[in-house]
Structure formats: C-alpha cells, structure tokens
Design a protein around this motif. Sequence first.
Motif, PDB file in Angstrom:
ATOM      1  N   LYS A   1      39.508  33.682  29.330  1.00  0.00           N
ATOM      2  CA  LYS A   1      40.491  34.487  28.607  1.00  0.00           C
ATOM      3  C   LYS A   1      41.141  33.697  27.466  1.00  0.00           C
ATOM      4  CE  LYS A   1      40.690  38.483  30.855  1.00  0.00           C
ATOM      5  NZ  LYS A   1      40.526  39.804  30.193  1.00  0.00           N
TER       6      LYS A   1
ATOM      7  N   THR B   1      41.065  44.809  39.998  1.00  0.00           N
ATOM      8  CA  THR B   1      40.782  44.200  38.689  1.00  0.00           C
ATOM      9  C   THR B   1      39.298  43.982  38.430  1.00  0.00           C
ATOM     10  OG1 THR B   1      41.065  41.962  39.626  1.00  0.00           O
ATOM     11  CG2 THR B   1      43.021  43.030  38.681  1.00  0.00           C
ATOM     12  N   TYR B   2      38.452  44.337  39.402  1.00  0.00           N
ATOM     13  CA  TYR B   2      37.019  44.021  39.279  1.00  0.00           C
ATOM     14  C   TYR B   2      36.378  44.673  38.060  1.00  0.00           C
ATOM     15  CZ  TYR B   2      32.140  43.277  40.569  1.00  0.00           C
ATOM     16  OH  TYR B   2      30.821  42.892  40.563  1.00  0.00           O
ATOM     17  N   SER B   3      36.757  45.886  37.759  1.00  0.00           N
ATOM     18  CA  SER B   3      36.137  46.577  36.629  1.00  0.00           C
ATOM     19  C   SER B   3      36.543  45.975  35.285  1.00  0.00           C
ATOM     20  CB  SER B   3      36.500  48.069  36.650  1.00  0.00           C
ATOM     21  OG  SER B   3      37.912  48.233  36.557  1.00  0.00           O
ATOM     22  N   ASN B   4      37.685  45.297  35.265  1.00  0.00           N
ATOM     23  CA  ASN B   4      38.179  44.711  34.011  1.00  0.00           C
ATOM     24  C   ASN B   4      37.829  43.242  33.863  1.00  0.00           C
ATOM     25  OD1 ASN B   4      39.482  47.121  33.137  1.00  0.00           O
ATOM     26  ND2 ASN B   4      41.174  46.690  34.527  1.00  0.00           N
ATOM     27  N   PHE B   5      37.760  42.543  34.976  1.00  0.00           N
ATOM     28  CA  PHE B   5      37.428  41.120  34.914  1.00  0.00           C
ATOM     29  C   PHE B   5      36.642  40.730  36.159  1.00  0.00           C
ATOM     30  CE2 PHE B   5      37.948  36.607  35.540  1.00  0.00           C
ATOM     31  CZ  PHE B   5      37.793  36.093  34.258  1.00  0.00           C
ATOM     32  N   LYS B   6      35.451  40.225  35.959  1.00  0.00           N
ATOM     33  CA  LYS B   6      34.598  39.798  37.062  1.00  0.00           C
ATOM     34  C   LYS B   6      34.500  38.280  37.052  1.00  0.00           C
ATOM     35  CE  LYS B   6      31.874  44.046  36.827  1.00  0.00           C
ATOM     36  NZ  LYS B   6      32.760  44.637  35.786  1.00  0.00           N
TER      37      LYS B   6
END
Length: 212
Positions: free
Chosen positions: A131, A52-57
């Motif tokens: 979010k 999920t790193y590329s979508n949420f850091k």
Amino acid sequence: MNTKTQSHKIPFILLAIYTILFITLAIDPYSRAVWWAESIPVLIVVGILLLTYSNFKFSNLSYFLMVVFLCYHTIGGYFTFALVPFDWGNNALSQLGFDFILPEGRNNFDRLGHFLVGVFAYPAVEISLRKQWVSNALMAWVFGVFALGFWAASYEIIEMAYAVVEGGESGVAFLGSQGDVWDAQKDMLMDILGSCVFGLLALFTQRHWRNQ
C-alpha cells in the motif's frame, strides 16, 4: 509468487481447516467462559480478513502463518493455556537455555503462543509495502514491530481487566500467569521478539512487494 497471480484456493482451504478445528473445539471446552474470552479476539481477526478479502488479498504465506497462530490460539482456548498437554514442548523448550523467559516446570504453551503472535508482523510488513504506507523496507519492519508491540500491551490490559471483572477460576485461567509476577512483561517480550523475526522473514522472502 506475485499476489496478483496466486491461487485463491489456498486461503479458502485454510479457512475451511480452521473452521473445522474451531467448531470441533467449541463443543466441550474446559471452561466455557474462558473459551469465549479467548475465541472473541480470533473471531474478530477472521471476520476482518473475510470482510476485506475482496479489497485486499494477502499473500498465501501470510494467510498460512495467520491460520497457524489462530489454530494454536484456539487449542489454547479449548484447554485454557495453562492446561494444554505440552510436556514434549516444555522439554524441547527447556533445552534452549532461556530459563528466564521459558522456565522449567512451567507450561510454556502460552509463552510460545505469544512468540507466534509475531506472525502478524508478516502481513503488517506486506500491507505497508504494497500500500506504500512507508518509504522503505526498514520502516515497514519497524511498522510491523511497533504494531505488534501495541497489540501485545493492549492484550495484557484486556487480560487484566477480564481477570478483575470475572474473578474466580476463569479469571485466573484467562490471565494465565501461573504464579509468575513478571508474566505480562515476559509475554510482551515474546510478542515483540516474534514480530522482529517474522517481520524480517517477510522482508527476505517477499522482496517483490517493494516494487508493487
């Protein structure tokens, strides 16, 4: 620090540190069966964070806190939690006066570990605010505490199931009750207390999340 401008080097440095520790402690653990049982949950966490790193850091502090727990848990998996050399820690904890939760004469490495499970309330508060899953900071804190409380209860059920199915020394080692009939309840209490503390830490240190 704003999560949009923070350095991306920190998470990868933390990942490298954890990877080195994990590989080192995977070589010759006290019990290979217990090591697998303790390692699978943390590997799932690491895998989810990587995917999920590329979508949420998360913030760097979130990653740091999570890696602290993962390292702690991995050390426990290597020795089994009841056998970790922790005399200095037991002596320090005995001075706190919470004998009901942290009794003298017991290896409390695992109980402190359950308190540290609460670090995941920090990223839970962070993601719920960023979010906008919740409308205010109080509900973000409640979300973090309830999420960790659910996980705490679920993990105790997993421990019970493993101990019943596996049995023997590895089952007892994974359960880690050390003869305490209230071990599961006390562990869940420590999980929830930890989530309360680290959830509040998230609110006080990262107020800008409310405006993102």
